[in-house]
Design a protein around this motif. Structure first.
Motif, PDB file in Angstrom:
ATOM      1  N   ALA A  44     -20.009  20.341   9.942  1.00 50.90           N
ATOM      2  CA  ALA A  44     -20.866  21.404  10.044  1.00 50.90           C
ATOM      3  C   ALA A  44     -22.295  20.962  10.679  1.00 50.90           C
ATOM      4  O   ALA A  44     -23.130  21.426  11.510  1.00 50.90           O
ATOM      5  N   GLU A  45     -22.965  20.117   9.691  1.00 51.66           N
ATOM      6  CA  GLU A  45     -24.312  19.391   9.843  1.00 51.66           C
ATOM      7  C   GLU A  45     -24.211  18.549  11.297  1.00 51.66           C
ATOM      8  O   GLU A  45     -25.332  18.856  11.986  1.00 51.66           O
ATOM      9  N   ILE A  46     -23.327  17.915  11.547  1.00 53.52           N
ATOM     10  CA  ILE A  46     -23.313  17.035  12.893  1.00 53.52           C
ATOM     11  C   ILE A  46     -23.281  18.025  13.965  1.00 53.52           C
ATOM     12  O   ILE A  46     -24.087  17.880  14.969  1.00 53.52           O
ATOM     13  N   ALA A  47     -22.384  19.203  13.871  1.00 52.05           N
ATOM     14  CA  ALA A  47     -22.329  20.017  14.879  1.00 52.05           C
ATOM     15  C   ALA A  47     -23.588  20.889  15.248  1.00 52.05           C
ATOM     16  O   ALA A  47     -24.372  20.950  16.427  1.00 52.05           O
ATOM     17  N   LYS A  48     -24.323  21.044  14.342  1.00 47.81           N
ATOM     18  CA  LYS A  48     -25.449  21.789  14.254  1.00 47.81           C
ATOM     19  C   LYS A  48     -26.662  20.869  14.980  1.00 47.81           C
ATOM     20  O   LYS A  48     -27.475  21.301  15.989  1.00 47.81           O
ATOM     21  N   HIS A  49     -26.625  19.478  14.859  1.00 48.38           N
ATOM     22  CA  HIS A  49     -27.517  18.658  15.234  1.00 48.38           C
ATOM     23  C   HIS A  49     -27.040  18.495  16.851  1.00 48.38           C
ATOM     24  O   HIS A  49     -27.986  18.199  17.472  1.00 48.38           O
ATOM     25  N   LEU A  50     -25.890  18.292  16.985  1.00 48.36           N
ATOM     26  CA  LEU A  50     -25.295  17.982  18.634  1.00 48.36           C
ATOM     27  C   LEU A  50     -25.767  19.006  19.423  1.00 48.36           C
ATOM     28  O   LEU A  50     -26.238  18.791  20.625  1.00 48.36           O
ATOM     29  N   ASP A  51     -26.114  20.543  18.843  1.00 49.62           N
ATOM     30  CA  ASP A  51     -26.141  21.577  19.783  1.00 49.62           C
ATOM     31  C   ASP A  51     -27.558  21.574  20.244  1.00 49.62           C
ATOM     32  O   ASP A  51     -28.092  22.186  21.131  1.00 49.62           O
ATOM     33  N   ALA A  52     -28.394  20.601  19.436  1.00 50.60           N
ATOM     34  CA  ALA A  52     -29.953  20.587  19.705  1.00 50.60           C
ATOM     35  C   ALA A  52     -30.275  19.369  20.624  1.00 50.60           C
ATOM     36  O   ALA A  52     -31.257  19.251  20.930  1.00 50.60           O
ATOM     37  N   VAL A  53     -29.272  18.758  21.051  1.00 49.13           N
ATOM     38  CA  VAL A  53     -29.419  17.380  21.765  1.00 49.13           C
ATOM     39  C   VAL A  53     -29.780  17.885  23.451  1.00 49.13           C
ATOM     40  O   VAL A  53     -29.060  18.883  23.808  1.00 49.13           O
ATOM     41  N   PRO A  54     -30.796  17.327  23.999  1.00 51.73           N
ATOM     42  CA  PRO A  54     -31.148  17.831  25.318  1.00 51.73           C
ATOM     43  C   PRO A  54     -29.879  17.761  26.152  1.00 51.73           C
ATOM     44  O   PRO A  54     -29.304  16.633  26.146  1.00 51.73           O
ATOM     45  N   ALA A  55     -29.632  18.469  27.054  1.00 47.15           N
ATOM     46  CA  ALA A  55     -28.823  18.567  28.215  1.00 47.15           C
ATOM     47  C   ALA A  55     -28.920  16.980  28.922  1.00 47.15           C
ATOM     48  O   ALA A  55     -29.906  16.584  29.305  1.00 47.15           O
ATOM     49  N   GLY A  56     -27.906  16.441  29.150  1.00 54.77           N
ATOM     50  CA  GLY A  56     -27.898  15.204  29.863  1.00 54.77           C
ATOM     51  C   GLY A  56     -27.977  13.976  28.980  1.00 54.77           C
ATOM     52  O   GLY A  56     -27.823  12.810  29.480  1.00 54.77           O
ATOM     53  N   GLN A  57     -28.341  14.281  27.777  1.00 52.01           N
ATOM     54  CA  GLN A  57     -28.313  13.092  26.808  1.00 52.01           C
ATOM     55  C   GLN A  57     -27.020  12.943  25.942  1.00 52.01           C
ATOM     56  O   GLN A  57     -26.272  14.040  25.704  1.00 52.01           O
ATOM     57  N   GLU A  58     -26.512  11.877  25.619  1.00 50.19           N
ATOM     58  CA  GLU A  58     -25.263  11.819  24.833  1.00 50.19           C
ATOM     59  C   GLU A  58     -25.520  10.766  23.346  1.00 50.19           C
ATOM     60  O   GLU A  58     -26.143   9.745  23.590  1.00 50.19           O
ATOM     61  N   VAL A  59     -24.811  10.884  22.797  1.00 42.38           N
ATOM     62  CA  VAL A  59     -24.580  10.053  21.340  1.00 42.38           C
ATOM     63  C   VAL A  59     -23.273   9.746  21.145  1.00 42.38           C
ATOM     64  O   VAL A  59     -22.402  10.360  21.737  1.00 42.38           O
ATOM     65  N   MET A  60     -23.113   8.738  20.135  1.00 39.60           N
ATOM     66  CA  MET A  60     -21.824   8.450  19.743  1.00 39.60           C
ATOM     67  C   MET A  60     -21.681   8.840  18.348  1.00 39.60           C
ATOM     68  O   MET A  60     -22.591   8.752  17.459  1.00 39.60           O
ATOM     69  N   LEU A  61     -20.496   8.788  17.775  1.00 39.09           N
ATOM     70  CA  LEU A  61     -20.261   9.227  16.286  1.00 39.09           C
ATOM     71  C   LEU A  61     -19.324   8.087  15.810  1.00 39.09           C
ATOM     72  O   LEU A  61     -18.367   7.913  16.621  1.00 39.09           O
ATOM     73  N   LYS A  62     -19.679   7.630  14.636  1.00 37.60           N
ATOM     74  CA  LYS A  62     -18.843   6.642  13.794  1.00 37.60           C
ATOM     75  C   LYS A  62     -18.661   7.248  12.482  1.00 37.60           C
ATOM     76  O   LYS A  62     -19.439   7.202  11.820  1.00 37.60           O
ATOM     77  N   LEU A  63     -17.315   7.586  12.326  1.00 38.66           N
ATOM     78  CA  LEU A  63     -16.899   8.410  11.129  1.00 38.66           C
ATOM     79  C   LEU A  63     -15.767   8.052  10.531  1.00 38.66           C
ATOM     80  O   LEU A  63     -14.776   7.303  11.015  1.00 38.66           O
ATOM     81  N   THR A  64     -15.666   8.281   9.069  1.00 43.60           N
ATOM     82  CA  THR A  64     -14.588   7.768   8.280  1.00 43.60           C
ATOM     83  C   THR A  64     -13.285   8.635   8.738  1.00 43.60           C
ATOM     84  O   THR A  64     -13.533   9.777   8.931  1.00 43.60           O
ATOM     85  N   LEU A  65     -12.174   7.979   8.612  1.00 41.80           N
ATOM     86  CA  LEU A  65     -11.160   8.797   9.001  1.00 41.80           C
ATOM     87  C   LEU A  65     -10.703   9.721   8.212  1.00 41.80           C
ATOM     88  O   LEU A  65     -10.796   9.594   6.870  1.00 41.80           O
ATOM     89  N   PRO A  66     -10.772  11.093   8.583  1.00 42.34           N
ATOM     90  CA  PRO A  66     -10.844  12.330   7.838  1.00 42.34           C
ATOM     91  C   PRO A  66      -9.375  12.690   6.940  1.00 42.34           C
ATOM     92  O   PRO A  66      -8.306  12.123   7.491  1.00 42.34           O
ATOM     93  N   GLU A  67      -9.554  13.194   5.881  1.00 46.76           N
ATOM     94  CA  GLU A  67      -8.353  13.713   5.135  1.00 46.76           C
ATOM     95  C   GLU A  67      -7.340  14.815   5.750  1.00 46.76           C
ATOM     96  O   GLU A  67      -6.219  14.609   5.828  1.00 46.76           O
ATOM     97  N   LYS A  68      -8.249  15.593   6.862  1.00 48.06           N
ATOM     98  CA  LYS A  68      -7.402  16.567   7.644  1.00 48.06           C
ATOM     99  C   LYS A  68      -7.340  16.008   8.917  1.00 48.06           C
ATOM    100  O   LYS A  68      -8.422  15.871   9.613  1.00 48.06           O
ATOM    101  N   ALA A  69      -6.196  15.597   9.584  1.00 50.29           N
ATOM    102  CA  ALA A  69      -6.088  15.163  10.930  1.00 50.29           C
ATOM    103  C   ALA A  69      -6.703  16.139  12.061  1.00 50.29           C
ATOM    104  O   ALA A  69      -6.594  17.349  11.764  1.00 50.29           O
ATOM    105  N   ASN A  70      -7.421  15.419  12.905  1.00 49.31           N
ATOM    106  CA  ASN A  70      -8.077  16.161  13.919  1.00 49.31           C
ATOM    107  C   ASN A  70      -9.160  17.154  13.663  1.00 49.31           C
ATOM    108  O   ASN A  70      -9.661  17.961  14.241  1.00 49.31           O
TER     109      ASN A  70
END
Length: 296
Positions: free
Chosen positions: A195-221
């Motif tokens: 939820a926190e990451i999604a909130k910040h991603l929505d504020a990234v200016p159009a045309g800019q991109e980031v990558m995410l490196k995350l721990t493999l989650p307990e719930k697939a997908n």
């Protein structure tokens, strides 16, 4: 931004190799590689030995852009040569592997169940050097130890602050808020993190991109909404202490996520191996991580 490299990172089949052990994790990495601490004296010798290990991995015939999309380097590796040329150039020109740089200076003390990044006062100077060396992107790692909304919010906010600084230099940031795999409330922490990451991603200016490196989650997908987000170039997964076999199994259950393994990449390699045995081992490792990365 190099568009050829960007296309490889966005759509390339394979995974990102993490060759970025720092001062704190290098002795353990060398020990697993068959070099005990009494075999060297001081940091200079230690870093010479770990550089030799990294160069040996990069020099292996299987280490190529066919299966290894990119590689994350430690600052000292960026500043050294491999095969007679600067390491980032060797990776891209000789292997077709996109170079990234680990930029964090380690973790601050735990607060609110999380460890934020230590201050990075010289970051702009480092990013300027990285651009000059041909680096494509960066990586910065924080750690979450509990499903504490305050700590998780602070980690993610700081990560996106750093990401904006990285983007200003024309580099692509890999945002890494690792969740410790052994905690009892891991699944709950991951829900808060999403939820926190999604909130910040929505504020990234159009045309800019980031990558995410995350721990493999307990719930697939669980992180599918992040994989599909227009501001995300790629989502990669860390092995986080899982064995390579378990990490690969979990990875294959997460569609669109590729590996970015460090310890799981070097598992089974030894300084004592002949080049033939070493190259054979790393080839089998690369094949297994590649297969799990493209399975999703």
């Amino acid at each position: 931004m190099n568009e050829t490299q960007a296309n490889q990172v966005r759509t390339g089949k394979g995974f990102i190799a993490a060759l970025d052990q720092s001062g704190g994790s290098t002795p353990k990495a060398l020990r697993l590689y068959g070099i005990e601490e009494d075999a060297y004296s001081g940091e200079a010798e230690m870093f010479d030995l770990i550089h030799a290990m990294r160069a040996r991995i990069v020099d292996a015939p299987a280490f190529s852009g066919d299966k290894v999309v990119g590689a994350i380097l430690f600052e000292m590796t960026m500043d050294r040569d491999m095969g007679g040329k600067p390491s980032p150039a060797a990776l891209w020109e000789d292997n077709g592997v996109v170079p990234f740089l680990k930029i964090d200076k380690g973790l601050a003390d735990e607060a609110d169940g999380a460890q934020m990044l230590k201050p990075m006062p010289d970051l702009d100077a480092l990013l300027t050097r990285a651009v000059a060396k041909g680096i494509f992107g960066t990586k910065e790692r924080s750690v979450i130890h509990a499903a504490n909304p305050v700590g998780i919010a602070a980690v993610v906010a700081q990560q996106f602050d750093v990401a904006r600084q990285v983007l200003a230099h024309g580099l692509i940031p890999i945002i890494e808020p690792e969740v410790t795999i052994s905690i009892a409330d891991k699944a709950a922490a991951e829900d808060i993190l999403l939820a926190e990451i999604a909130k910040h991603l929505d504020a990234v200016p159009a045309g800019q991109e980031v990558m995410l490196k995350l721990t493999l989650p307990e719930k697939a997908n669980l992180y599918q909404p992040l994989v599909d987000h227009p501001a995300v170039m790629r989502v990669v997964a860390l092995s986080g202490g899982y064995s390579r076999e378990e990490a690969n199994t979990r990875l294959s259950q997460n569609t669109g996520v590729i590996a970015s393994f460090s310890r799981a990449l070097t598992e089974g390699l030894s300084a004592q191996q002949s080049d033939e045995a070493f190259n054979s081992t790393i080839a089998a490792t690369i094949d297994s991580i590649y297969a799990a990365s493209v399975a999703g």
